[in-house]
Design an enzyme around this catalytic site. Sequence first.
Site, short mmCIF file in Angstrom:
data_model
loop_
_atom_site.label_atom_id
_atom_site.label_comp_id
_atom_site.label_asym_id
_atom_site.label_seq_id
_atom_site.Cartn_x
_atom_site.Cartn_y
_atom_site.Cartn_z
N ASN A 7 38.85 24.55 39.98
CA ASN A 7 37.69 24.59 40.87
C ASN A 7 38.04 23.70 42.05
O ASN A 7 37.97 22.48 41.98
CB ASN A 7 36.46 24.05 40.12
CG ASN A 7 35.21 24.05 40.98
OD1 ASN A 7 35.27 24.38 42.17
ND2 ASN A 7 34.09 23.67 40.39
N ARG A 92 37.43 29.36 40.27
CA ARG A 92 36.03 29.50 40.68
C ARG A 92 36.02 29.81 42.18
O ARG A 92 36.55 29.06 42.99
CB ARG A 92 35.29 28.21 40.43
CG ARG A 92 33.87 28.31 40.92
CD ARG A 92 33.25 26.95 41.08
NE ARG A 92 31.87 27.10 41.50
CZ ARG A 92 31.21 26.18 42.17
NH1 ARG A 92 31.78 25.05 42.49
NH2 ARG A 92 29.97 26.39 42.52
N HIS A 181 25.53 29.72 41.22
CA HIS A 181 25.51 29.23 39.83
C HIS A 181 25.56 30.39 38.84
O HIS A 181 25.10 30.25 37.70
CB HIS A 181 24.22 28.41 39.52
CG HIS A 181 24.12 27.10 40.23
ND1 HIS A 181 22.93 26.63 40.74
CD2 HIS A 181 25.07 26.16 40.52
CE1 HIS A 181 23.14 25.45 41.31
NE2 HIS A 181 24.42 25.14 41.20
N ARG A 241 19.39 18.82 49.21
CA ARG A 241 19.00 20.05 49.92
C ARG A 241 17.50 20.27 49.82
O ARG A 241 16.90 20.02 48.77
CB ARG A 241 19.73 21.27 49.35
CG ARG A 241 21.21 21.22 49.51
CD ARG A 241 21.85 22.54 49.08
NE ARG A 241 23.24 22.32 48.73
CZ ARG A 241 23.80 22.74 47.59
NH1 ARG A 241 23.10 23.42 46.71
NH2 ARG A 241 25.07 22.49 47.36
N GLU A 385 30.50 26.36 32.54
CA GLU A 385 30.97 27.32 33.53
C GLU A 385 32.47 27.59 33.38
O GLU A 385 32.93 28.71 33.58
CB GLU A 385 30.66 26.80 34.94
CG GLU A 385 29.16 26.82 35.21
CD GLU A 385 28.73 25.93 36.37
OE1 GLU A 385 28.67 24.71 36.17
OE2 GLU A 385 28.48 26.46 37.44
#
Length: 401
Positions: A7, A92, A181, A241, A385
């Site tokens: 990743n 990823r 996600h 965010r 993940e």
Amino acid sequence: MKVLVINCGSSSLKYQLLNPSTGELFAIGLCDRIGIANSKLEYEIPATDFELEINQDLPNHKIALELVVKTITDKEHGVVASIEEIDAIGHRIVHGGEKFAYSVMLDETVLAAIEENNELAPLHNPANLMGVRTCMELMPGKPNVAVFDTAFHQTMPAKAFMYPLPYADYTELKVRKYGFHGTSHLFVSNEMNRIMGNPEHSKIIVCHLGNGASITAVQDGKSVDTSMGLTPLQGLMMGTRCGDVDPATVLFIKNKRNLTDKEMDDRLNKQSGILGIFGKSSDCRDMENGIKAGDERAILAEDMMIYRLKSYIGAYSAAMGGLDAICFTGGIGENSAAIREGAVKGLEFIGAKIDTAINSTRKKGIVKLSTEDSRVLIYKIPTNEELVIARDTYKIVNENK
Ligand code: ADP
């Protein structure tokens, strides 16, 4: 079978070496501050609790990956004798656009197609692709597979993914909701379906709450709506965010404060959310400590997070016409009893009742949080993940044999 999962971010490279069939984790770690001063590699062998930190100048991703390979193949503390033991590499990739609804074997044609989406994820995709190219260069001949954050959400119907903007903005600029996600929402909803005995029909809401946070409605195993949009800025209130705001506020603040595009973008992505409201930190633990100390803005920040989460749970239950299960995952979803309790408290009218005693224990792993008489199941399910990426990589490599 051993799969290396990569990743790659703009200044970091997270890696795991694992067995996709059993989930056994051989090694895990990251290279941090690549191209910046004080860079380092962290390496851990979970089976033996062996930990190593190497402080070394890592001017670019190639040198970082070389150090990863050197470390995992090291005679003394490595977990494989040579890179020959690594069967494939799974990457990823944040944005697959509309082109990639599934994981795919990487080659030059696919790389070029992914590059077309760089504009949609300028911070993530170029870094992800750099990771791919570096692996191809350092480990030639190894199969590389791309696993996209957006792919799981490609099943959303048009009524959910379209924005009510001029249609040409969709056809010409590809402006629509993509969602992110995806690997986490897929993993957690699959786990929930498994717990429920894999029924033919199911209505599940997955709340992935980390620094970035998104919520997904999963009907019969497919994503039918999700809270993140064209970018990961839309939806829930997150660490830094803002999530949903009136789009007109963006131009209003930009003009009033005389900000550049970059400054405005930073304000929405890096200075809002928990940090914006609480003011002292973007971290949920700091916010919860602030609440204990009676900090009013910490209390407001948590109230807002919970209110928005609950509103989405209500909206997605309505969109699916019912609800069988709510799952919490991610750093906050797996650890914050207060946020979980707040989000489902008052949802007894849709059949969701949380056992507050069980919810407040710090039990690890999959935990059922709903009361025995709750019609809707409530679960905490740790996400994985990397395992999804490793499994997909294994599957694609086998299909291409
Ligand atoms: P990322 O999106 O970067 O992967 P994580 O899933 O690791 O983020 O989640 C990070 C968030 O989880 C932070 O806000 C952190 O405060 C929160 N968190 C971690 N542990 C706890 C805890 N024990 N209680 C409350 N929040 C926690």
